[in-house]
Design an enzyme around this catalytic site. Structure first.
Site, short mmCIF file in Angstrom:
data_model
loop_
_atom_site.label_atom_id
_atom_site.label_comp_id
_atom_site.label_asym_id
_atom_site.label_seq_id
_atom_site.Cartn_x
_atom_site.Cartn_y
_atom_site.Cartn_z
N LYS A 195 -40.43 -33.96 -14.67
CA LYS A 195 -39.83 -33.95 -15.47
C LYS A 195 -38.62 -32.81 -15.60
O LYS A 195 -37.89 -32.19 -16.16
CB LYS A 195 -40.72 -34.01 -16.57
CG LYS A 195 -41.56 -35.84 -17.11
CD LYS A 195 -40.67 -36.55 -16.71
CE LYS A 195 -41.33 -38.00 -16.36
NZ LYS A 195 -42.16 -38.46 -16.99
N TRP A 235 -48.23 -42.17 -22.57
CA TRP A 235 -49.09 -42.04 -21.81
C TRP A 235 -50.45 -41.10 -21.96
O TRP A 235 -51.64 -41.70 -20.86
CB TRP A 235 -48.20 -40.98 -20.61
CG TRP A 235 -46.97 -40.80 -20.61
CD1 TRP A 235 -45.77 -40.49 -21.36
CD2 TRP A 235 -46.68 -41.99 -19.45
NE1 TRP A 235 -44.93 -41.05 -20.37
CE2 TRP A 235 -44.99 -41.57 -20.05
CE3 TRP A 235 -46.88 -42.44 -19.32
CZ2 TRP A 235 -44.40 -42.52 -18.79
CZ3 TRP A 235 -46.05 -43.54 -17.15
CH2 TRP A 235 -45.29 -43.67 -17.89
N ASP A 287 -52.57 -33.15 -18.94
CA ASP A 287 -51.41 -34.12 -18.65
C ASP A 287 -49.98 -33.18 -18.81
O ASP A 287 -50.05 -33.13 -20.54
CB ASP A 287 -50.86 -35.51 -18.90
CG ASP A 287 -49.90 -36.21 -18.63
OD1 ASP A 287 -48.96 -35.14 -17.82
OD2 ASP A 287 -49.38 -37.00 -18.95
C1 LIG Z 1 -43.64 -39.71 -17.29
C2 LIG Z 1 -44.86 -39.02 -17.72
C3 LIG Z 1 -45.87 -39.38 -16.91
C4 LIG Z 1 -46.00 -40.56 -15.42
O1 LIG Z 1 -45.76 -40.70 -14.61
P1 LIG Z 1 -45.44 -40.85 -12.88
O2 LIG Z 1 -45.00 -39.80 -12.36
O3 LIG Z 1 -44.43 -41.79 -13.24
O4 LIG Z 1 -46.08 -41.91 -12.76
C5 LIG Z 1 -47.39 -39.34 -17.18
N1 LIG Z 1 -47.35 -38.60 -18.41
C6 LIG Z 1 -46.42 -37.98 -18.47
C7 LIG Z 1 -46.21 -36.99 -20.12
C8 LIG Z 1 -45.00 -38.48 -18.12
O5 LIG Z 1 -43.82 -37.42 -18.89
#
Ligand SMILES: *Cc1c(COP(=O)(O)O)cnc(C)c1O
Length: 361
Positions: free
Chosen positions: A195, A101, A171
């Site tokens: 998540k 990511w 993030d």
């Molecule tokens: C799942 C995830 C993403 C991507 O998320 P989307 O909602 O599918 O765009 C980005 N960063 C992390 C750490 C993730 O676990």
């Protein structure tokens, strides 16, 4: 009705109490005669829902008054573009690459300016968090970017980088609300809800107010400007109403269960059960350096792909679903988010023990 133990990395398990409440309120939300799904986002009833969600999130994370909370759409992936579009005034940014990511975010940033990799753990398949001391921060960098919990590789930062005063962007998608977080260390934090917080379709952004004064890059679409969302209380256009409502219920559930300190203790206990077992197992091995282990995504393998597959298949039959690692890594991954009950983790460890004795090496 039978619920199984769902170890999915996302969309992922939600608290049963929240799902039950949502079911109860599905046809008639608090005497309104309609579902939250059917309600105008401009109604008083909905305004109360989003206001309470924000207030409860502020309580959980002790968010200072000089930070805005935004409920957006587009997932973490849209943030990979929104961050540079809104913060890259010098068109330079520094990225710490700790997995899939962070790399995606870095690739996206390159479309808007100069993105520099200042640390990476790619040399060892992202099995650790790189050394954060003496990072070479670029003097003109507009921000430093990190991904706190690496969902696919199962690593997590235990300390934060010293950015020499540069804005730190985080993030936090897969560890958001799993433990306390010092918001003041960051200029911007974002998290896709699916998540650990709610259904897919909601992305939470926490942004320091002064960053809203930076003019977005020319050509930035209206809907991708943080300032627009901040000025309109996340209602410049129709927000992901129902998803925000579910997130709000999860926030109340967290508050009722002792907040993030209590959640952290619970999560340490849960992940600890699996890590302790694999550390003593002759069959299963952890894939991550001990000092970098995630509390949310526990990655392990047997070292034999066919045996990994057999484990995943047998586990599924026994009621433990979604234990395969990401398609890029293979192996196993047990995602043990807030809503995974400890009973599920205890049962998984028991199952692993049985599997190990049936496949004695
Ligand atoms: C799942 C995830 C993403 C991507 O998320 P989307 O909602 O599918 O765009 C980005 N960063 C992390 C750490 C993730 O676990």
């Amino acid at each position: 009705m039978k619920r199984i133990y769902n170890f999915s990395a996302g969309p992922a398990v939600l608290p049963e109490a929240v799902l039950k409440q949502a079911a109860e309120e599905m046809l008639d939300y608090k005497g309104s005669g309609m579902s939250v799904m059917e309600m105008s986002h401009r109604s008083k009833t909905y305004q109360t829902i989003i206001d309470e969600a924000e207030a409860d999130l502020r309580t959980l994370l002790h968010i200072p008054a000089n930070y805005k909370v935004l409920f957006l759409q587009g997932g973490g992936t849209t943030q990979f573009a929104m961050v540079p579009m809104n913060l890259m005034k010098n068109k330079v940014a520094d990225y710490i690459i700790t997995g899939h990511w962070a790399k995606k975010a870095y690739d996206e940033a390159k479309m808007y300016g100069q993105a520099n990799i200042i640390a990476s753990s790619e040399d060892k398949v992202f099995s650790y968090i790189p050394d954060l001391t003496n990072l070479k921060i670029t003097p003109e960098a507009d921000y430093v970017y990190m991904c706190e919990n690496n969902t696919i590789f199962g690593t997590k930062y235990k300390t934060y980088p010293d950015t020499h005063g540069k804005v730190l962007v985080n993030d936090a998608s897969s560890c958001f609300l799993s433990e306390p977080l010092d918001v003041t260390k960051f200029g911007l934090i974002f998290a896709g809800a699916q998540k650990n917080v709610g259904p897919a379709g909601v992305t939470i952004v926490i942004i320091r107010e002064d960053l809203l004064a930076i003019p977005p890059l020319p050509g930035t679409p209206t809907l991708l400007k943080y300032k627009i969302h901040a000025e309109n209380g996340s209602m410049y256009n129709t927000p992901p109403c129902y998803g925000i409502y579910i997130c709000g219920l999860v926030f109340k559930w967290l508050l009722a269960h002792g907040g993030l300190e209590a959640m952290k203790a619970y999560n340490e206990k849960k992940a600890g059960l699996i890590y302790d077992y694999i550390d003593h197992s002759k069959l299963f091995k952890g894939t991550v350096e001990k000092g970098s282990r995630s509390l949310m995504n526990v990655c392990f393998r047997t070292g034999d792909e066919a045996l990994d597959k057999a484990f995943i298949a047998e586990a599924k039959v026994a009621g433990f679903d979604n234990l395969s690692g990401h398609r890029s890594t293979g192996g196993m991954r047990a995602s043990v988010y807030n809503a995974m009950p400890i009973e599920g983790v205890e049962a998984l460890v028991e199952f692993m023990k049985k599997f190990e004795s049936a496949h004695k090496v």
